[in-house]
Write a protein that holds these residues in place. Sequence first.
Motif, PDB file in Angstrom:
ATOM      1  N   ILE A  41       0.864  -1.180   0.000  1.00  0.00           N
ATOM      2  CA  ILE A  41       0.000   0.000   0.000  1.00  0.00           C
ATOM      3  C   ILE A  41       0.895   1.222   0.000  1.00  0.00           C
ATOM      4  O   ILE A  41       1.818   1.327   0.799  1.00  0.00           O
ATOM      5  N   GLU A  42       0.605   2.132  -0.910  1.00  0.00           N
ATOM      6  CA  GLU A  42       1.435   3.327  -1.071  1.00  0.00           C
ATOM      7  C   GLU A  42       0.542   4.560  -1.133  1.00  0.00           C
ATOM      8  O   GLU A  42      -0.485   4.560  -1.812  1.00  0.00           O
ATOM      9  N   VAL A  43       0.923   5.608  -0.420  1.00  0.00           N
ATOM     10  CA  VAL A  43       0.191   6.869  -0.498  1.00  0.00           C
ATOM     11  C   VAL A  43       0.512   7.497  -1.849  1.00  0.00           C
ATOM     12  O   VAL A  43       1.667   7.749  -2.164  1.00  0.00           O
ATOM     13  N   VAL A  44      -0.520   7.726  -2.673  1.00  0.00           N
ATOM     14  CA  VAL A  44      -0.318   8.296  -4.011  1.00  0.00           C
ATOM     15  C   VAL A  44      -0.893   9.702  -4.128  1.00  0.00           C
ATOM     16  O   VAL A  44      -0.700  10.371  -5.136  1.00  0.00           O
ATOM     17  N   GLY A  45      -1.614  10.142  -3.094  1.00  0.00           N
ATOM     18  CA  GLY A  45      -2.180  11.485  -3.132  1.00  0.00           C
ATOM     19  C   GLY A  45      -3.132  11.722  -1.975  1.00  0.00           C
ATOM     20  O   GLY A  45      -3.216  10.918  -1.038  1.00  0.00           O
ATOM     21  N   TYR A  46      -3.861  12.828  -2.098  1.00  0.00           N
ATOM     22  CA  TYR A  46      -4.770  13.259  -1.039  1.00  0.00           C
ATOM     23  C   TYR A  46      -6.044  13.821  -1.668  1.00  0.00           C
ATOM     24  O   TYR A  46      -6.028  14.319  -2.792  1.00  0.00           O
ATOM     25  N   VAL A  47      -7.126  13.758  -0.921  1.00  0.00           N
ATOM     26  CA  VAL A  47      -8.405  14.324  -1.344  1.00  0.00           C
ATOM     27  C   VAL A  47      -8.893  15.254  -0.251  1.00  0.00           C
ATOM     28  O   VAL A  47      -8.860  14.908   0.930  1.00  0.00           O
ATOM     29  N   SER A  48      -9.357  16.419  -0.656  1.00  0.00           N
ATOM     30  CA  SER A  48      -9.961  17.362   0.261  1.00  0.00           C
ATOM     31  C   SER A  48     -11.340  17.715  -0.270  1.00  0.00           C
ATOM     32  O   SER A  48     -11.476  18.156  -1.409  1.00  0.00           O
ATOM     33  N   ILE A  49     -12.360  17.491   0.544  1.00  0.00           N
ATOM     34  CA  ILE A  49     -13.734  17.872   0.196  1.00  0.00           C
ATOM     35  C   ILE A  49     -14.104  19.008   1.136  1.00  0.00           C
ATOM     36  O   ILE A  49     -14.154  18.829   2.352  1.00  0.00           O
ATOM     37  N   TYR A  50     -14.344  20.167   0.556  1.00  0.00           N
ATOM     38  CA  TYR A  50     -14.529  21.390   1.335  1.00  0.00           C
ATOM     39  C   TYR A  50     -15.871  22.017   0.999  1.00  0.00           C
ATOM     40  O   TYR A  50     -16.253  22.110  -0.167  1.00  0.00           O
ATOM     41  N   LYS A  51     -16.598  22.436   2.014  1.00  0.00           N
ATOM     42  CA  LYS A  51     -17.857  23.155   1.816  1.00  0.00           C
ATOM     43  C   LYS A  51     -17.591  24.627   2.120  1.00  0.00           C
ATOM     44  O   LYS A  51     -17.281  24.992   3.247  1.00  0.00           O
ATOM     45  N   ASN A  52     -17.687  25.470   1.088  1.00  0.00           N
ATOM     46  CA  ASN A  52     -17.358  26.889   1.258  1.00  0.00           C
ATOM     47  C   ASN A  52     -18.498  27.653   1.946  1.00  0.00           C
ATOM     48  O   ASN A  52     -19.530  27.075   2.278  1.00  0.00           O
ATOM     49  N   THR A  53     -18.299  28.958   2.138  1.00  0.00           N
ATOM     50  CA  THR A  53     -19.274  29.773   2.874  1.00  0.00           C
ATOM     51  C   THR A  53     -20.615  29.881   2.152  1.00  0.00           C
ATOM     52  O   THR A  53     -21.626  30.179   2.777  1.00  0.00           O
ATOM     53  N   ASN A  54     -20.634  29.641   0.846  1.00  0.00           N
ATOM     54  CA  ASN A  54     -21.889  29.654   0.078  1.00  0.00           C
ATOM     55  C   ASN A  54     -22.604  28.308   0.127  1.00  0.00           C
ATOM     56  O   ASN A  54     -23.645  28.144  -0.498  1.00  0.00           O
ATOM     57  N   GLY A  55     -22.013  27.332   0.831  1.00  0.00           N
ATOM     58  CA  GLY A  55     -22.610  26.005   0.912  1.00  0.00           C
ATOM     59  C   GLY A  55     -22.287  25.121  -0.274  1.00  0.00           C
ATOM     60  O   GLY A  55     -22.832  24.027  -0.390  1.00  0.00           O
ATOM     61  N   GLU A  56     -21.404  25.578  -1.147  1.00  0.00           N
ATOM     62  CA  GLU A  56     -21.027  24.789  -2.315  1.00  0.00           C
ATOM     63  C   GLU A  56     -19.852  23.885  -1.969  1.00  0.00           C
ATOM     64  O   GLU A  56     -18.954  24.269  -1.230  1.00  0.00           O
ATOM     65  N   GLN A  57     -19.881  22.693  -2.523  1.00  0.00           N
ATOM     66  CA  GLN A  57     -18.804  21.743  -2.282  1.00  0.00           C
ATOM     67  C   GLN A  57     -17.682  21.954  -3.291  1.00  0.00           C
ATOM     68  O   GLN A  57     -17.935  22.079  -4.480  1.00  0.00           O
ATOM     69  N   GLU A  58     -16.444  21.977  -2.794  1.00  0.00           N
ATOM     70  CA  GLU A  58     -15.268  22.075  -3.651  1.00  0.00           C
ATOM     71  C   GLU A  58     -14.420  20.832  -3.400  1.00  0.00           C
ATOM     72  O   GLU A  58     -14.145  20.476  -2.253  1.00  0.00           O
ATOM     73  N   ASN A  59     -14.014  20.172  -4.471  1.00  0.00           N
ATOM     74  CA  ASN A  59     -13.254  18.926  -4.379  1.00  0.00           C
ATOM     75  C   ASN A  59     -11.845  19.146  -4.898  1.00  0.00           C
ATOM     76  O   ASN A  59     -11.667  19.563  -6.039  1.00  0.00           O
ATOM     77  N   TYR A  60     -10.865  18.836  -4.064  1.00  0.00           N
ATOM     78  CA  TYR A  60      -9.467  18.996  -4.441  1.00  0.00           C
ATOM     79  C   TYR A  60      -8.794  17.629  -4.433  1.00  0.00           C
ATOM     80  O   TYR A  60      -8.932  16.874  -3.467  1.00  0.00           O
ATOM     81  N   ILE A  61      -8.062  17.338  -5.493  1.00  0.00           N
ATOM     82  CA  ILE A  61      -7.273  16.118  -5.583  1.00  0.00           C
ATOM     83  C   ILE A  61      -5.818  16.541  -5.706  1.00  0.00           C
ATOM     84  O   ILE A  61      -5.463  17.288  -6.622  1.00  0.00           O
ATOM     85  N   TYR A  62      -4.990  16.071  -4.772  1.00  0.00           N
ATOM     86  CA  TYR A  62      -3.559  16.384  -4.778  1.00  0.00           C
ATOM     87  C   TYR A  62      -2.812  15.084  -5.058  1.00  0.00           C
ATOM     88  O   TYR A  62      -2.864  14.158  -4.249  1.00  0.00           O
ATOM     89  N   LEU A  63      -2.128  15.028  -6.184  1.00  0.00           N
ATOM     90  CA  LEU A  63      -1.389  13.833  -6.567  1.00  0.00           C
ATOM     91  C   LEU A  63       0.079  14.005  -6.225  1.00  0.00           C
ATOM     92  O   LEU A  63       0.678  15.039  -6.529  1.00  0.00           O
ATOM     93  N   ILE A  64       0.665  12.992  -5.608  1.00  0.00           N
ATOM     94  CA  ILE A  64       2.077  13.049  -5.270  1.00  0.00           C
ATOM     95  C   ILE A  64       2.872  12.891  -6.560  1.00  0.00           C
ATOM     96  O   ILE A  64       2.687  11.935  -7.311  1.00  0.00           O
ATOM     97  N   ASN A  65       3.728  13.848  -6.811  1.00  0.00           N
ATOM     98  CA  ASN A  65       4.510  13.911  -8.037  1.00  0.00           C
ATOM     99  C   ASN A  65       5.550  12.798  -8.048  1.00  0.00           C
ATOM    100  O   ASN A  65       6.472  12.797  -7.238  1.00  0.00           O
ATOM    101  N   GLN A  66       5.380  11.843  -8.964  1.00  0.00           N
ATOM    102  CA  GLN A  66       6.328  10.750  -9.102  1.00  0.00           C
ATOM    103  C   GLN A  66       6.321  10.292 -10.555  1.00  0.00           C
ATOM    104  O   GLN A  66       5.259  10.211 -11.180  1.00  0.00           O
ATOM    105  N   THR A  67       7.491  10.017 -11.096  1.00  0.00           N
ATOM    106  CA  THR A  67       7.574   9.604 -12.498  1.00  0.00           C
ATOM    107  C   THR A  67       6.952   8.230 -12.688  1.00  0.00           C
ATOM    108  O   THR A  67       6.882   7.416 -11.763  1.00  0.00           O
TER     109      THR A  67
END
Length: 132
Positions: A41-67
């Motif tokens: 099992i290897e960590v390949v990235g991260y996910v952030s699910i954020y609800k902003n002040t307007n109540g809208e959901q914002e989804n962020y995917i952060y991928l670990i940079n690897q060749t």
Amino acid sequence: MSYFENYSYSRLYLDQSLEFFFILGVNDSDNFDEYWDGRTIEVVGYVSIYKNTNGEQENYIYLINQTNRDYESIIKHTKQFINQMSLATNPLDKENFKISQTNILGKLVEPPYTNFIKSVIKNDIPNIILKD
């Protein structure tokens, strides 16, 4: 190209405005014995699910940079995961993805987790959301 059999997601943080997950790549299922299931099992990235002040959901995917990594597969499975996890009533919130790369490896994260999360998300989410 680095191939993973499947992906798993492990939640690190949850509050009323933010959820933060590790994206874990899983493979080598046939390499096992009676004491070890053989999976790596290897960590390949991260996910952030954020609800902003307007109540809208914002989804962020952060991928670990690897060749030689199959980013398309990671993104595809992660989008499916976010769609399943989302409680958003607006269908557009489930399709709102921001994808970026990071060099931050999260193999060992100790409390307080907010410092680690801030290092990954940088300025994507207001600092006031993550209180120490």
